[in-house]
Design a protein around this motif. Structure first.
Motif, PDB file in Angstrom:
ATOM      1  N   HIS A 253       0.834  -1.200   0.000  1.00 54.75           N
ATOM      2  CA  HIS A 253       0.000   0.000   0.000  1.00 54.75           C
ATOM      3  C   HIS A 253       0.871   1.253   0.000  1.00 54.75           C
ATOM      4  O   HIS A 253       0.586   2.234  -0.706  1.00 54.75           O
ATOM      5  CB  HIS A 253      -0.914   0.017   1.231  1.00 54.75           C
ATOM      6  N   CYS A 254       1.918   1.256   0.813  1.00 53.86           N
ATOM      7  CA  CYS A 254       2.817   2.413   0.865  1.00 53.86           C
ATOM      8  C   CYS A 254       3.415   2.691  -0.513  1.00 53.86           C
ATOM      9  O   CYS A 254       3.527   3.846  -0.938  1.00 53.86           O
ATOM     10  CB  CYS A 254       3.943   2.172   1.876  1.00 53.86           C
ATOM     11  N   MET A 255       3.795   1.641  -1.210  1.00 50.88           N
ATOM     12  CA  MET A 255       4.407   1.793  -2.533  1.00 50.88           C
ATOM     13  C   MET A 255       3.406   2.354  -3.537  1.00 50.88           C
ATOM     14  O   MET A 255       3.679   3.333  -4.239  1.00 50.88           O
ATOM     15  CB  MET A 255       4.935   0.433  -3.010  1.00 50.88           C
ATOM     16  N   ARG A 256       2.244   1.726  -3.617  1.00 46.11           N
ATOM     17  CA  ARG A 256       1.256   2.142  -4.613  1.00 46.11           C
ATOM     18  C   ARG A 256       0.730   3.547  -4.342  1.00 46.11           C
ATOM     19  O   ARG A 256       0.619   4.377  -5.261  1.00 46.11           O
ATOM     20  CB  ARG A 256       0.080   1.157  -4.621  1.00 46.11           C
ATOM     21  N   LEU A 257       0.417   3.838  -3.089  1.00 47.96           N
ATOM     22  CA  LEU A 257      -0.188   5.123  -2.774  1.00 47.96           C
ATOM     23  C   LEU A 257       0.812   6.264  -2.825  1.00 47.96           C
ATOM     24  O   LEU A 257       0.406   7.426  -2.990  1.00 47.96           O
ATOM     25  CB  LEU A 257      -0.886   5.045  -1.417  1.00 47.96           C
ATOM     26  N   ALA A 258       2.094   5.962  -2.726  1.00 47.40           N
ATOM     27  CA  ALA A 258       3.094   7.005  -2.967  1.00 47.40           C
ATOM     28  C   ALA A 258       2.966   7.529  -4.391  1.00 47.40           C
ATOM     29  O   ALA A 258       3.136   8.728  -4.647  1.00 47.40           O
ATOM     30  CB  ALA A 258       4.506   6.463  -2.720  1.00 47.40           C
ATOM     31  N   GLY A 259       2.651   6.644  -5.308  1.00 52.22           N
ATOM     32  CA  GLY A 259       2.432   7.082  -6.684  1.00 52.22           C
ATOM     33  C   GLY A 259       1.208   7.970  -6.821  1.00 52.22           C
ATOM     34  O   GLY A 259       1.206   8.938  -7.595  1.00 52.22           O
ATOM     35  N   ARG A 260       0.155   7.669  -6.055  1.00 53.67           N
ATOM     36  CA  ARG A 260      -1.044   8.508  -6.115  1.00 53.67           C
ATOM     37  C   ARG A 260      -0.752   9.906  -5.579  1.00 53.67           C
ATOM     38  O   ARG A 260      -1.178  10.914  -6.169  1.00 53.67           O
ATOM     39  CB  ARG A 260      -2.177   7.870  -5.304  1.00 53.67           C
ATOM     40  N   ALA A 261      -0.038   9.986  -4.456  1.00 56.24           N
ATOM     41  CA  ALA A 261       0.293  11.294  -3.891  1.00 56.24           C
ATOM     42  C   ALA A 261       1.214  12.065  -4.829  1.00 56.24           C
ATOM     43  O   ALA A 261       1.068  13.282  -5.006  1.00 56.24           O
ATOM     44  CB  ALA A 261       0.946  11.123  -2.523  1.00 56.24           C
ATOM     45  N   ARG A 262       2.143  11.365  -5.449  1.00 57.18           N
ATOM     46  CA  ARG A 262       3.053  12.041  -6.389  1.00 57.18           C
ATOM     47  C   ARG A 262       2.285  12.568  -7.594  1.00 57.18           C
ATOM     48  O   ARG A 262       2.582  13.659  -8.102  1.00 57.18           O
ATOM     49  CB  ARG A 262       4.149  11.062  -6.835  1.00 57.18           C
ATOM     50  N   ARG A 263       1.298  11.821  -8.056  1.00 57.91           N
ATOM     51  CA  ARG A 263       0.463  12.300  -9.174  1.00 57.91           C
ATOM     52  C   ARG A 263      -0.267  13.579  -8.770  1.00 57.91           C
ATOM     53  O   ARG A 263      -0.352  14.534  -9.561  1.00 57.91           O
ATOM     54  CB  ARG A 263      -0.532  11.202  -9.537  1.00 57.91           C
ATOM     55  N   ALA A 264      -0.819  13.616  -7.557  1.00 56.55           N
ATOM     56  CA  ALA A 264      -1.511  14.819  -7.092  1.00 56.55           C
ATOM     57  C   ALA A 264      -0.564  16.015  -7.073  1.00 56.55           C
ATOM     58  O   ALA A 264      -0.933  17.123  -7.490  1.00 56.55           O
ATOM     59  CB  ALA A 264      -2.095  14.586  -5.700  1.00 56.55           C
ATOM     60  N   LEU A 265       0.658  15.782  -6.606  1.00 61.13           N
ATOM     61  CA  LEU A 265       1.628  16.881  -6.554  1.00 61.13           C
ATOM     62  C   LEU A 265       2.030  17.324  -7.960  1.00 61.13           C
ATOM     63  O   LEU A 265       2.190  18.529  -8.221  1.00 61.13           O
ATOM     64  CB  LEU A 265       2.860  16.439  -5.758  1.00 61.13           C
ATOM     65  N   GLU A 266       2.189  16.384  -8.879  1.00 64.31           N
ATOM     66  CA  GLU A 266       2.513  16.739 -10.263  1.00 64.31           C
ATOM     67  C   GLU A 266       1.429  17.639 -10.859  1.00 64.31           C
ATOM     68  O   GLU A 266       1.723  18.634 -11.539  1.00 64.31           O
ATOM     69  CB  GLU A 266       2.661  15.473 -11.107  1.00 64.31           C
ATOM     70  N   LEU A 267       0.185  17.284 -10.609  1.00 65.59           N
ATOM     71  CA  LEU A 267      -0.927  18.086 -11.126  1.00 65.59           C
ATOM     72  C   LEU A 267      -0.943  19.478 -10.491  1.00 65.59           C
ATOM     73  O   LEU A 267      -1.202  20.481 -11.178  1.00 65.59           O
ATOM     74  CB  LEU A 267      -2.253  17.367 -10.863  1.00 65.59           C
ATOM     75  N   ALA A 268      -0.675  19.541  -9.197  1.00 69.03           N
ATOM     76  CA  ALA A 268      -0.665  20.833  -8.511  1.00 69.03           C
ATOM     77  C   ALA A 268       0.477  21.712  -9.008  1.00 69.03           C
ATOM     78  O   ALA A 268       0.313  22.934  -9.195  1.00 69.03           O
ATOM     79  CB  ALA A 268      -0.553  20.623  -7.002  1.00 69.03           C
ATOM     80  N   GLN A 269       1.625  21.108  -9.224  1.00 67.88           N
ATOM     81  CA  GLN A 269       2.757  21.896  -9.721  1.00 67.88           C
ATOM     82  C   GLN A 269       2.471  22.462 -11.112  1.00 67.88           C
ATOM     83  O   GLN A 269       2.800  23.615 -11.406  1.00 67.88           O
ATOM     84  CB  GLN A 269       4.026  21.031  -9.747  1.00 67.88           C
ATOM     85  N   ALA A 270       1.865  21.641 -11.965  1.00 62.59           N
ATOM     86  CA  ALA A 270       1.505  22.131 -13.299  1.00 62.59           C
ATOM     87  C   ALA A 270       0.515  23.288 -13.187  1.00 62.59           C
ATOM     88  O   ALA A 270       0.595  24.275 -13.939  1.00 62.59           O
ATOM     89  CB  ALA A 270       0.922  20.993 -14.128  1.00 62.59           C
ATOM     90  N   TYR A 271      -0.399  23.196 -12.245  1.00 64.20           N
ATOM     91  CA  TYR A 271      -1.409  24.238 -12.069  1.00 64.20           C
ATOM     92  C   TYR A 271      -0.772  25.560 -11.614  1.00 64.20           C
ATOM     93  O   TYR A 271      -1.060  26.625 -12.182  1.00 64.20           O
ATOM     94  CB  TYR A 271      -2.453  23.774 -11.052  1.00 64.20           C
ATOM     95  N   VAL A 272       0.087  25.513 -10.605  1.00 66.68           N
ATOM     96  CA  VAL A 272       0.636  26.764 -10.057  1.00 66.68           C
ATOM     97  C   VAL A 272       1.608  27.430 -11.018  1.00 66.68           C
ATOM     98  O   VAL A 272       1.865  28.643 -10.925  1.00 66.68           O
ATOM     99  CB  VAL A 272       1.297  26.549  -8.677  1.00 66.68           C
ATOM    100  N   THR A 273       2.158  26.675 -11.975  1.00 65.88           N
ATOM    101  CA  THR A 273       3.050  27.303 -12.944  1.00 65.88           C
ATOM    102  C   THR A 273       2.298  28.070 -14.029  1.00 65.88           C
ATOM    103  O   THR A 273       2.872  28.955 -14.678  1.00 65.88           O
ATOM    104  CB  THR A 273       3.960  26.255 -13.616  1.00 65.88           C
ATOM    105  N   ARG A 274       1.019  27.759 -14.213  1.00 68.47           N
ATOM    106  CA  ARG A 274       0.270  28.465 -15.258  1.00 68.47           C
ATOM    107  C   ARG A 274      -0.793  29.409 -14.694  1.00 68.47           C
ATOM    108  O   ARG A 274      -1.333  30.244 -15.424  1.00 68.47           O
ATOM    109  CB  ARG A 274      -0.392  27.471 -16.209  1.00 68.47           C
ATOM    110  N   ARG A 275      -1.096  29.286 -13.408  1.00 69.94           N
ATOM    111  CA  ARG A 275      -2.150  30.108 -12.804  1.00 69.94           C
ATOM    112  C   ARG A 275      -1.562  31.404 -12.259  1.00 69.94           C
ATOM    113  O   ARG A 275      -0.564  31.395 -11.532  1.00 69.94           O
ATOM    114  CB  ARG A 275      -2.826  29.331 -11.663  1.00 69.94           C
ATOM    115  N   HIS A 276      -2.157  32.541 -12.628  1.00 68.10           N
ATOM    116  CA  HIS A 276      -1.715  33.849 -12.156  1.00 68.10           C
ATOM    117  C   HIS A 276      -2.722  34.414 -11.151  1.00 68.10           C
ATOM    118  O   HIS A 276      -3.931  34.203 -11.274  1.00 68.10           O
ATOM    119  CB  HIS A 276      -1.562  34.825 -13.322  1.00 68.10           C
ATOM    120  N   SER A 277      -2.216  35.126 -10.192  1.00 70.42           N
ATOM    121  CA  SER A 277      -3.062  35.801  -9.208  1.00 70.42           C
ATOM    122  C   SER A 277      -2.309  37.013  -8.670  1.00 70.42           C
ATOM    123  O   SER A 277      -1.104  36.912  -8.372  1.00 70.42           O
ATOM    124  CB  SER A 277      -3.410  34.834  -8.061  1.00 70.42           C
TER     125      SER A 277
END
Length: 393
Positions: A253-277
């Motif tokens: 579970h630790c192995m598989r879910l680390a990938g899920r958390a990393r995917r969430a972070l990848e998506l967030a990083q992509a978002y903050v690089t293109r979002r302006h405020s």
């Protein structure tokens, strides 16, 4: 094999690359909100993906080559399962998802040749699914398995099992269950086919996690008759086998879910690089940078703890303490990473228009499943306090 060996191993690097490519091109491409709380739709998607995973040499990383697997060590497996876990479809497509993965290992360890032919072979081939039935409503077994209420009594032709199980992951559509029941000789594991007239799936319990393969079933066993050869392993050794199953299960579970958390972070990083405020990219704000840095440090710590425990398992060392510490730390840290990812994405992170909110829901139950964090902390604390300074508890 340690972390540096894994990083330098060209074969594992190639396997990681191919797994990531499979997940990106095939698994993520097939993700659909229609799969949320819909076991049949999820099964259909996995059935479409499994031949692709097999053709690409990614199938069954957890099994020996003699059983059609990749024969990976635990440390090697950690790399592959993390990449597979970037999509909720990845582990199931590669047939290394719970509860089938630990059930395969149990059948490999405790199953007779006949049981392996009847259950392990079709399970490994992906033709059937299974579940593991231990948890019961109060006053039955939960965090304390010694409260086991389900009872199996000997009959002329075998055994009769009576009990009530719930929150049984994978129960919807399972072909068989490994059922833990109390006998006169002690807790015992039984293989019970779900077509048995005494086995009844009451319902699929709606739960917070959206993509549990086979849902979370409530099961009633009403004088469920099984033959003598339905016993998995030895009579009276059920708790021993359940513990042997649990340690590798929680580490996976630790192995598989680390990938899920990393995917969430990848998506967030992509978002903050293109979002302006307020005239700036979010990525240029120090507070955002600090949140991203903290997430990466948590992921790195999770990976190191998981790899250390995996290396001990590969060496044949006991990991009762290490697996509990890893499970507590990783389950909490991964949720914090996904929570930060959702926060970085603002309202989008709260919606199902992006996968992050659903990933957050997937990660929250990990602090409960395979033993609540509070239980592990109490057990670890007692163990440390009772040990001699310098000893490995």
């Amino acid at each position: 094999m340690n972390l540096l060996d894994v990083e330098r191993d060209p074969a594992i690097a190639d396997l990681r690359r191919r797994t990531r490519n499979f997940v990106d091109r095939h698994a993520i491409a097939l993700e659909d909100r229609a799969h949320v709380h819909h076991p049949d739709a999820l099964d259909a998607a996995l059935a479409a993906l499994r031949p692709v995973a097999q053709a690409q040499g990614l199938y069954l990383p957890q099994l020996p080559r003699e059983q059609g697997g990749l024969g990976l060590t635990w440390v090697q497996r950690a790399v592959v399962l993390e990449e597979a876990g970037r999509s909720y479809l990845g582990p199931g497509a590669m047939n290394c998802a719970a509860p089938d993965q630990p059930n395969m290992i149990s059948l490999l360890r405790q199953g007779t040749p006949a049981q392996q032919r009847r259950y392990l072979e079709p399970l490994a081939a992906g033709r059937i699914r299974s579940c593991f039935a231990m948890t019961e409503p109060a006053p039955g077994a939960g965090s304390d398995p010694s409260m086991l209420q389900t009872r199996a009594v000997r009959t002329e032709g075998g055994w009769a099992i009576t009990g009530h199980k719930w929150f049984i992951t994978g129960a919807v559509g399972a072909r068989f269950a490994i059922v833990l029941a109390q006998t006169d000789e002690g807790p015992t594991q039984f293989i019970v086919e779900t077509a048995n007239p005494g086995f009844r799936l009451v319902r699929s319990i709606p739960a917070i996690d959206p993509y549990a393969i086979g849902g979370h079933g409530e099961i009633v066993l009403d004088h469920c008759k099984v033959a003598h050869d339905a016993v998995l392993g030895e009579v009276g050794q059920g708790f021993v086998y359940a513990q042997q199953r649990l340690e590798p299960a929680r580490l996976s579970h630790c192995m598989r879910l680390a990938g899920r958390a990393r995917r969430a972070l990848e998506l967030a990083q992509a978002y903050v690089t293109r979002r302006h405020s307020f005239g700036h990219r979010l990525a240029d704000l120090q507070q955002v940078q600090a949140m991203v840095a903290d997430c990466h440090m948590k992921l790195h710590a999770c990976r190191l703890m998981t790899l250390d425990c995996a290396a001990r398992m590969d060496a044949g060392l006991p990991v009762k303490t290490e697996s509990a510490m890893t499970k507590v730390f990783v389950s909490e840290a991964l949720y914090q990473v996904a929570d930060s990812a959702a926060q970085l994405m603002g309202a989008l992170g709260m919606s199902e228009d992006a996968p992050v909110a659903l990933i957050l829901r997937e990660l929250r139950p990990f602090r409960i499943y395979d033993g609540a964090s509070e239980l592990h902390r109490a057990t670890l604390g007692r163990r440390f306090l009772q040990s001699t300074p310098g000893d490995n508890p």
